[in-house]
Design a protein around this motif. Structure first.
Motif, short mmCIF file in Angstrom:
data_model
loop_
_atom_site.label_atom_id
_atom_site.label_comp_id
_atom_site.label_asym_id
_atom_site.label_seq_id
_atom_site.Cartn_x
_atom_site.Cartn_y
_atom_site.Cartn_z
N TRP A 94 -76.41 23.98 125.90
CA TRP A 94 -75.49 24.09 127.02
C TRP A 94 -74.94 25.51 127.04
N LYS A 95 -74.99 26.15 128.21
CA LYS A 95 -74.64 27.57 128.32
C LYS A 95 -73.64 27.77 129.45
N LYS A 96 -72.68 28.67 129.20
CA LYS A 96 -71.69 29.02 130.23
C LYS A 96 -71.53 30.52 130.26
N GLY A 97 -71.69 31.13 131.43
CA GLY A 97 -71.50 32.57 131.59
C GLY A 97 -72.78 33.35 131.38
N VAL A 98 -72.80 34.56 131.97
CA VAL A 98 -73.95 35.46 131.83
C VAL A 98 -73.55 36.79 131.22
N GLY A 99 -72.30 36.89 130.77
CA GLY A 99 -71.85 38.14 130.16
C GLY A 99 -71.31 39.15 131.14
N PHE A 142 -73.32 38.58 122.06
CA PHE A 142 -72.93 39.91 122.54
C PHE A 142 -73.70 40.21 123.82
N ALA A 143 -72.97 40.58 124.85
CA ALA A 143 -73.61 40.89 126.14
C ALA A 143 -73.61 42.40 126.35
#
Length: 288
Positions: free
Chosen positions: A42-47, A72-73
């Motif tokens: 499960w993933k939230k956000g793209v940095g 780290f983005a």
């Protein structure tokens, strides 16, 4: 950077129910299922503004394994390295993700699962006492029944002279035969038997009402903070971000109101900040 957060949570719900709780939770929190290095997470956000958040769950009968980490983005969609939930770097985002994980664990460990078995209610105490009295003292019950039936028997005996085939006389004869043969008290045929089992208790699903409330509060605060443009930007952005999960809660109206207010005063704050910036530039040009 630290290792991934890991926790093996003991649950009483079936694995299918646990998966339903997890899916509902992350959907309302704005996470999406994604493939990450061969893992389904499960993933939230793209940095873009904060570090992307990742959570991996594995459901088994009686337990759920949870892993959580940040990335780290370098650029939006370009990540490197993993961060656990400890350490000072990215403290605010780590605490946010930790809070989500703890909320999920609380939902998974809520009482009522019992492996999905149906719960049969306890028999009423009065019924147990009555049954115990009949079983422990059958002779007293027989005598009591006989005493209570004596007046009716006398009345029916008078009727039986003229009506030998009376249903009442037949019922009394059958009861007397059963008493003499078994020594137990006959039960009435129309007496209901309470043997009904309750339905299994459904699990409580995630309801982010607090996010809806926060969105409304930030929208109201923005009515004042726009006078300080940077303050208005901060409160409006928090209100908009909180409204997204809040609109999936039972308090959708609060989230919608907070979203509308936050958007309006975000625009006003940006315009005020640009006016202040233009005024400052004009003042500097006059000086120099």
């Amino acid at each position: 950077m630290g290792k991934r957060y890991q926790n093996d949570v003991t649950i009483s719900w079936p694995a299918e129910t646990a998966e339903r709780i997890i899916g509902d939770f992350f959907d309302k929190e704005g996470f999406v299922l994604a493939d990450y290095k061969g893992e389904r997470v499960w993933k939230k956000g793209v940095g873009l503004m904060t570090a992307p958040q990742f959570v991996k769950t594995s459901c088994r009968q009686g337990s759920v394994q949870i892993e959580a980490w940040l990335k780290f983005a370098i650029l939006p969609g370009v990540y490197c390295g993993e961060m656990g939930l400890n350490g000072f770097w990215g403290f605010a985002v780590k605490q946010m993700l930790r809070g989500r994980v703890e909320a999920l664990i609380a939902l998974l460990q809520q009482p009522g699962g019992q492996g999905g078995a149906e719960q049969i209610p306890a028999r009423p105490a009065a019924a147990e006492q009555a049954e115990g009295a009949v079983q422990s003292k059958p002779k007293d019950a027989v005598k009591s029944l006989a005493d209570s039936a004596a007046p009716a028997a006398q009345s029916e005996a008078a009727t039986a002279v003229t009506q030998p085939d009376s249903p009442a006389v037949s019922a009394l004869e059958n009861a007397a035969e059963r008493l003499s043969d078994t020594g137990t008290v006959p039960t009435m045929q129309n007496e209901p038997v309470a043997a009904e089992a309750t339905q299994p208790v459904p699990p409580k699903m995630h309801d982010p009402v607090n996010k809806a409330t926060l969105s409304l509060v930030m929208g109201l605060v923005s009515i004042v903070t726009w006078l300080i443009p940077l303050g208005g930007l901060a409160t409006s952005i928090i209100g908009i971000v909180s409204a997204v999960p809040g609109m999936r809660s039972s308090a959708r109206g609060r989230a919608v109101a907070g979203l509308v207010l936050s958007i309006i005063f975000l625009v006003i704050s940006v315009v005020a900040w640009m006016i202040n910036l233009a005024g400052a530039c004009l003042a500097l040009s006059d000086i120099f």
